[in-house]
Design a protein around this motif. Structure first.
Motif, mmCIF file in Angstrom:
data_model
loop_
_atom_site.group_PDB
_atom_site.id
_atom_site.type_symbol
_atom_site.label_atom_id
_atom_site.label_comp_id
_atom_site.label_asym_id
_atom_site.label_seq_id
_atom_site.Cartn_x
_atom_site.Cartn_y
_atom_site.Cartn_z
ATOM 1 N N GLU A 94 -18.607 26.819 2.902
ATOM 2 C CA GLU A 94 -18.359 26.889 4.514
ATOM 3 C C GLU A 94 -18.795 25.979 5.290
ATOM 4 O O GLU A 94 -19.962 25.118 5.002
ATOM 5 N N GLY A 110 -12.623 37.397 -0.968
ATOM 6 C CA GLY A 110 -13.982 37.837 -0.756
ATOM 7 C C GLY A 110 -14.113 39.116 -0.201
ATOM 8 O O GLY A 110 -15.288 40.056 -0.316
ATOM 9 N N GLY A 125 -12.888 30.346 2.537
ATOM 10 C CA GLY A 125 -11.759 30.879 1.923
ATOM 11 C C GLY A 125 -10.285 30.787 2.346
ATOM 12 O O GLY A 125 -9.263 30.752 1.746
ATOM 13 N N SER A 159 -10.875 29.736 -5.292
ATOM 14 C CA SER A 159 -12.121 30.327 -5.417
ATOM 15 C C SER A 159 -12.419 31.790 -4.969
ATOM 16 O O SER A 159 -11.140 32.446 -4.482
ATOM 17 N N GLY A 196 -17.224 38.744 -2.264
ATOM 18 C CA GLY A 196 -17.808 37.318 -1.655
ATOM 19 C C GLY A 196 -19.185 37.261 -1.351
ATOM 20 O O GLY A 196 -19.405 36.142 -1.188
ATOM 21 N N HIS A 236 -13.640 33.132 -2.893
ATOM 22 C CA HIS A 236 -13.685 33.463 -1.350
ATOM 23 C C HIS A 236 -12.335 33.600 -0.846
ATOM 24 O O HIS A 236 -12.161 33.750 0.368
ATOM 25 N N PRO A 263 -9.388 36.283 2.704
ATOM 26 C CA PRO A 263 -10.525 35.392 2.712
ATOM 27 C C PRO A 263 -11.872 35.842 3.453
ATOM 28 O O PRO A 263 -11.822 36.635 4.538
ATOM 29 N N ASP A 264 -12.940 35.624 3.172
ATOM 30 C CA ASP A 264 -14.107 35.682 3.899
ATOM 31 C C ASP A 264 -14.847 34.779 4.626
ATOM 32 O O ASP A 264 -15.952 34.812 4.938
ATOM 33 N N SER A 265 -14.014 33.541 4.952
ATOM 34 C CA SER A 265 -14.824 32.471 5.826
ATOM 35 C C SER A 265 -13.419 31.358 5.871
ATOM 36 O O SER A 265 -12.668 31.605 5.253
ATOM 37 N N PHE A 322 -21.168 35.152 2.021
ATOM 38 C CA PHE A 322 -20.119 34.576 2.781
ATOM 39 C C PHE A 322 -19.646 35.532 3.410
ATOM 40 O O PHE A 322 -19.092 35.336 4.604
ATOM 41 N N CYS A 323 -19.469 36.964 3.179
ATOM 42 C CA CYS A 323 -18.969 37.927 4.057
ATOM 43 C C CYS A 323 -20.073 38.603 4.863
ATOM 44 O O CYS A 323 -19.654 38.994 5.916
#
Length: 270
Positions: free
Chosen positions: A78, A117, A138, A112, A256, A114, A133-135, A259-260
């Motif tokens: 990230e 995630g 992602g 990934s 994830g 992510h 996605p978590d980001s 990141f989550c």
């Protein structure tokens, strides 16, 4: 063994790019290494070609003469939106458009976990589920996955998107016991993605032979991937050094991980 004459490896100076160099000519008869700066200790089958992924002209020159690409380059965590945009989103587009213009036949893309995630750890998913996605990182991975699908459907460029879990020398936390991909298995998975006779557009997960799993990875088996390593070998030492964690903590609840649980990057790094 791949039949590709010249394969471009982006991100060749990174951790996984450095590991993939150990595959030698199994990646291609000639392997063109690309990173922001020069690569060192070139082997006889390697050629160095630094390029900025955000610069289409530089990417186009790096892609010219190649018939396959292993796209490992870009921002690997990230980060600021501008960095993600330039390195991953613009960079991903530049790779695919240069591939189209220069007749590249296949791309292996390092996606990934992510990208998906925000699926809960209690869910078993495959490569066909909607992305979550978590980001921003992602999000960039889902964007390039969709580029891969578009460029296959419209232009016939085959792509294998590898949603890599946690590829480190060894697992260091309890989540890694599920998501770990050894370096040796990572090399095998990329080699299989290149050498399979036909892949179309495919999403597979990058994981070793771990007894616990979030992912149904039958597509990797179709490639002929047979992981040799397992996070289970590290289970006792990981459990001895870590605690279970709160199951309601987003870092524990979702696939994830941390990141989550993190906030929006731009808010936290003003």
């Amino acid at each position: 063994m791949t039949d590709f004459q010249r394969t471009l490896l982006t991100g060749a100076g990174g951790a996984l790019g450095t590991q993939l160099r150990k595959s030698g000519t199994r990646l291609g008869k000639v392997v063109r290494l690309s990173a922001l700066g020069p690569c060192e200790n070139l082997e006889a089958h390697e050629e160095d070609f630094p390029a900025n992924l955000a610069d289409f002209d530089e990417v186009s020159k790096a892609v010219k003469g190649c018939d396959a690409i292993i796209h490992m380059g870009g921002q690997s965590l990230e980060g600021p939106w501008k960095t993600i945009l330039d390195a991953n989103i613009t960079g991903g587009y530049n790779i695919y458009e240069a591939a189209r213009q220069h007749g590249v036949k296949r791309i292996v893309y390092a996606s990934s976990v992510h990208a998906i995630g925000f699926y809960e750890r209690t869910e078993m998913i495959d490569g066909n589920v909607p992305t979550r996605p978590d980001s921003l990182y992602g999000v960039s991975k889902t964007f390039v996955e969709n580029l891969g699908r578009y460029y296959f459907d419209k232009f016939g460029i085959e792509t294998v998107c590898l949603r890599i879990g946690s590829s480190f020398p060894e697992p260091t936390d309890r989540r890694h016991l599920i998501t770990w991909l050894s370096y040796r298995d990572c090399r095998q998975l990329v080699e299989k993605a290149l050498s399979a006779p036909r892949v179309g557009f495919m999403i597979a997960y990058g994981m070793s032979n771990n007894s616990e799993a979030f992912w149904d990875n039958r597509t990797a088996a179709v490639l002929g991937y047979k992981p040799q390593d397992s996070a289970d070998d590290f289970r006792e030492q990981v459990f001895a050094k870590t605690t279970q964690g709160d199951p309601n903590d987003p870092a524990v609840r979702f696939q994830g991980g941390s990141f989550c649980a993190a906030g929006h990057y731009e808010d936290e790094n003003k």
